[in-house]
Scaffold this motif. Structure first.
Motif, short mmCIF file in Angstrom:
data_model
loop_
_atom_site.label_atom_id
_atom_site.label_comp_id
_atom_site.label_asym_id
_atom_site.label_seq_id
_atom_site.Cartn_x
_atom_site.Cartn_y
_atom_site.Cartn_z
N ARG A 54 30.92 72.81 34.17
CA ARG A 54 30.83 71.37 34.40
C ARG A 54 31.13 70.65 33.09
NH1 ARG A 54 27.90 66.82 32.09
NH2 ARG A 54 28.36 65.14 33.55
N SER A 55 32.01 69.66 33.18
CA SER A 55 32.50 69.04 31.96
C SER A 55 32.55 67.52 32.11
CB SER A 55 33.90 69.59 31.64
OG SER A 55 34.40 69.06 30.43
N VAL A 72 25.03 67.90 39.47
CA VAL A 72 25.04 69.12 38.66
C VAL A 72 24.09 70.17 39.23
CG1 VAL A 72 24.50 70.10 36.40
CG2 VAL A 72 25.77 67.96 36.55
N VAL A 82 29.82 75.94 40.02
CA VAL A 82 30.14 76.04 38.60
C VAL A 82 29.29 77.16 38.00
CG1 VAL A 82 30.82 73.61 38.31
CG2 VAL A 82 28.43 74.28 37.96
N PHE A 103 27.42 74.45 32.39
CA PHE A 103 27.71 73.05 32.10
C PHE A 103 27.63 72.80 30.60
CE2 PHE A 103 23.18 73.47 32.91
CZ PHE A 103 22.58 72.75 31.89
N TRP A 125 17.73 70.90 35.83
CA TRP A 125 18.89 71.80 35.83
C TRP A 125 18.52 73.19 35.34
CZ3 TRP A 125 23.05 68.21 33.11
CH2 TRP A 125 23.23 67.06 33.90
N THR A 144 19.57 77.55 35.93
CA THR A 144 20.39 77.97 34.79
C THR A 144 19.65 79.08 34.04
OG1 THR A 144 21.14 75.68 34.56
CG2 THR A 144 21.64 77.16 32.74
#
Length: 331
Positions: free
Chosen positions: A173-174, A197, A206, A209, A221, A225
Motif C-alpha cells: 500500500r502506497s 488499509v 496487499v 504498507f 492495522w 500486520t
C-alpha cells in the motif's frame, strides 16, 4: 425659570459625560483581536493532530496575549485534504496544518522537505527555511515552520523479509510520496486510501504498507500486520502555512511572534515525538509485531536508492530550483 434652566443644563452635562465615558471605555474586543480559522489535513481525533494542533493554538494565544484568536474548524470533514492547500492560498481558510504529500503536485519543490537531513532550527540557519519561504510566497503563503517532529516512514509487511531483494514483487500500500521508491526496489505500489488499509491487509489484497511509526497501531492495522522493517526513510514534511494577505495584515510584532513561537514549537516537537516514538515502539511490540533490520549493506543500498530516486524526481519536476535545493540540503 433660572432654576429650571440650570437643571436642564446640569442634566445635559451629565448626559454628555455619560456618553463620553461610554465611548472611551467600551472598546470592541473584535477590533483588538484577529480571528483566524485553522484546518488540518487529518481529522481532529487523529494521533498526529489531536494533541499537536491544540498545543500550537495555545502557544499562539499565550504569546500574542490573545491578540490572535484561532479556531480549529476541523480536518477533511470541513475541507477535503486535497483542497486545503488551495484553500489557504485563496483565503477560504487562514492557516493550514498540511503535508507536502498532498500538495506536491502543485508545488513540487515542497517535496524537498523529505530530503532534508537537518533539524528544523538548522534549516533556519543554513538558508533552506528562507529559500522555501520564497517559494511559498508564489502561492500567496508564508511558511511558518514544521510541526510533526521526527516522523520518517517505514515499510510494514506480512511477509518476513531477510534482505532488500525479498521486497521484490510484493504489493505494498502506497501513496505518491513513495510510489517511486517502491518501483525502484521492484515492489508493486498499490494506492489505497487509509480507510481501506485494514480490509486490504485482512483480505491479502496487499502484502504490507508504507507509513510513519505513529498511526497504524492506533488505527488497528497492526492487528492484521506481522512485521515492521526498522529502516526509517525520508524526513517528515508537515508544514504550518498561513495566507500571505492575512499575515501581511498583522502588525510587525505579531508577525515576528508567530515566526519565533513556531521556531520554538519545532524544538518542542522534536522532544515530544522522540518520547512518543519510543513509547510507540513498545506498543507495537506488545501488539505482536516483529522488528526486522536490514543488513548494513542493504541499509546503505536502500538509503541511496531513496535519495537518488527523490532527487531525480526533483530534477524533473522542479528544474529551476533543483540545483539550489540540492546545494542547501545535500551537504
Amino acid at each position: 425659570m433660572k432654576k429650571y434652566s440650570f437643571i436642564l443644563l446640569l442634566l445635559a452635562v451629565i448626559l454628555s459625560g455619560c456618553g463620553t465615558e461610554d465611548t472611551s471605555s467600551g472598546s470592541d474586543t473584535s477590533n483588538d483581536t484577529t480571528k483566524l480559522k485553522v484546518v488540518s489535513f487529518l481529522p481532529m481525533d487523529h494521533q498526529f493532530t489531536k494533541d499537536i494542533v491544540p498545543m500550537w493554538l495555545e502557544k499562539v494565544a499565550e504569546e500574542t496575549n490573545g491578540a490572535i484568536e484561532l479556531e480549529w474548524i476541523g480536518g477533511p470533514e470541513s475541507i477535503p485534504t486535497e483542497e486545503q492547500f488551495d484553500a489557504v492560498t485563496n483565503g477560504l481558510v487562514d492557516i493550514g496544518f498540511n503535508v507536502s504529500s498532498y500538495y506536491g503536485h502543485i508545488m513540487p519543490e515542497s517535496h524537498s522537505l523529505h530530503l532534508s537531513p537537518f533539524q528544523p532550527w538548522e534549516e533556519r540557519e543554513n538558508g533552506y527555511y528562507d529559500y522555501m519561504n520564497g517559494l511559498y510566497d508564489q502561492y500567496n503563503m508564508v511558511y511558518l515552520g514544521r510541526w510533526l517532529g521526527p516522523n520518517p516512514f517505514y515499510f510494514w509487511t506480512n511477509k518476513e523479509i531477510g534482505s532488500l531483494s525479498d521486497l521484490e514483487g510484493l504489493k505494498i500500500r502506497s501513496n505518491p510520496t513513495y510510489h517511486d521508491i517502491l518501483t525502484a526496489i521492484k515492489a508493486n505500489p498499490v494506492e489505497v486510501v487509509p480507510g481501506d488499509v485494514y480490509t486490504s491487509l485482512e483480505r491479502n489484497m496487499v502484502d504490507g504498507f508504507g507509513f510513519p511509526l505513529l498511526g497504524p497501531n492506533d488505527s488497528g492495522w497492526t492487528e492484521v500486520t506481522k512485521f515492521i522493517i526498522d529502516e526509517p526513510f525520508l524526513n517528515q514534511n508537515g508544514t504550518i502555512l498561513i495566507n500571505k494577505d492575512v499575515y501581511s495584515s498583522l502588525s510587525t510584532d505579531l508577525q515576528e511572534t508567530l515566526v519565533n513561537l513556531t521556531a520554538e514549537f519545532e524544538k518542542e516537537m522534536v522532544d515530544y515525538f522522540n518520547k512518543v516514538n519510543e513509547e510507540e515502539w513498545k506498543a507495537i511490540e506488545e501488539a505482536g509485531l516483529q522488528k526486522i533490520e536490514l543488513s548494513e549493506e542493504d541499509s546503505e543500498k536502500f538509503q541511496n536508492i531513496v535519495k537518488e530516486v527523490k532527487w531525480e524526481a526533483m530534477k524533473e519536476t522542479a528544474p529551476d530550483h533543483y540545483e539550489e535545493l540540492r546545494n542547501l540540503l545535500d551537504k
